[in-house]
Design a protein around this motif. Sequence first.
Motif, PDB file in Angstrom:
ATOM      1  N   ALA A  13       0.860  -1.184   0.000  1.00 31.80           N
ATOM      2  CA  ALA A  13       0.000   0.000   0.000  1.00 31.80           C
ATOM      3  C   ALA A  13       0.899   1.236   0.000  1.00 31.80           C
ATOM      4  N   LEU A  15       1.000   5.046   0.325  1.00 31.79           N
ATOM      5  CA  LEU A  15       0.145   6.090   0.890  1.00 31.79           C
ATOM      6  C   LEU A  15       0.832   7.435   0.743  1.00 31.79           C
ATOM      7  N   MET A  44      -4.182   6.014  -1.796  1.00 30.17           N
ATOM      8  CA  MET A  44      -3.633   4.701  -1.463  1.00 30.17           C
ATOM      9  C   MET A  44      -3.563   3.901  -2.760  1.00 30.17           C
ATOM     10  N   LEU A 163      -7.269   1.581   6.219  1.00 35.17           N
ATOM     11  CA  LEU A 163      -6.257   1.410   5.182  1.00 35.17           C
ATOM     12  C   LEU A 163      -6.860   0.947   3.867  1.00 35.17           C
TER      13      LEU A 163
END
Length: 239
Positions: A13, A15, A44, A163
């Motif tokens: 991921a 970010l 993301m 997330l």
Amino acid sequence: VVRTAYSGAAFDAILIGSGDRTNPNDMDDPNDADLVAVDNQFYMFRDEATSPYFTAAPTTAECNATPPSVDFRCQLPLDPNDLYDVTSNDVQSTDSTVQATALAGLASANGWRLDLQADGEKALARSITINGKVFFTTFSPDSGTANVCEPVPGTGRLYVVDLYNASPEEDFDSNGNTERSWIIGAILPDTPSPHFGEDGVIRLLLPPGSGGGGEIISPFLTGGSVPQPRGTYWFREEY
């Protein structure tokens, strides 16, 4: 970068938020058509290239074949249209049809993007992820001081989102509803600093100036903890 998985598939991921660090007071001015609109987001990206490649990138023909190549490089480069817009938070909609559509769109996308809503709002620091929650800060300038070089006054905010889908994770005002963000203070905030206590609880140390006036009080409980054993302490003595 957070190493994780989605629907059983491993991915990294990525970010990151957008915002001009060199001009934190830049903002939209509806009375001046010459100004470039300030429109920032937090992103993301699901990067499926979790292992080194030992083969050449697939050709355009291979990517467009039937069936197409499953090589992640066929999807590159990514652009905002490849990310699902989670701003309206449809993944938590009470309408089952809207929610199902949002979940399907999120699953087929390469990640998500969240529009920052306040005038001139910018993400100017790194995020930190703890226990599946992404913590990041933003700054939005005071409209009365848009042409002043100093970075304050303005509004600093702390965001706490999931997330995987950017849904709100914290009930900041204890009213039974979760919010994506809350005011830290009239400051330009940096990345929150995690503190791992002897009790195993993970807290965030917010910038000086936080607290009071309905703002978040530091330290801030993340809801995360460190399991036992919590660490080994050692040193090497030099002679």
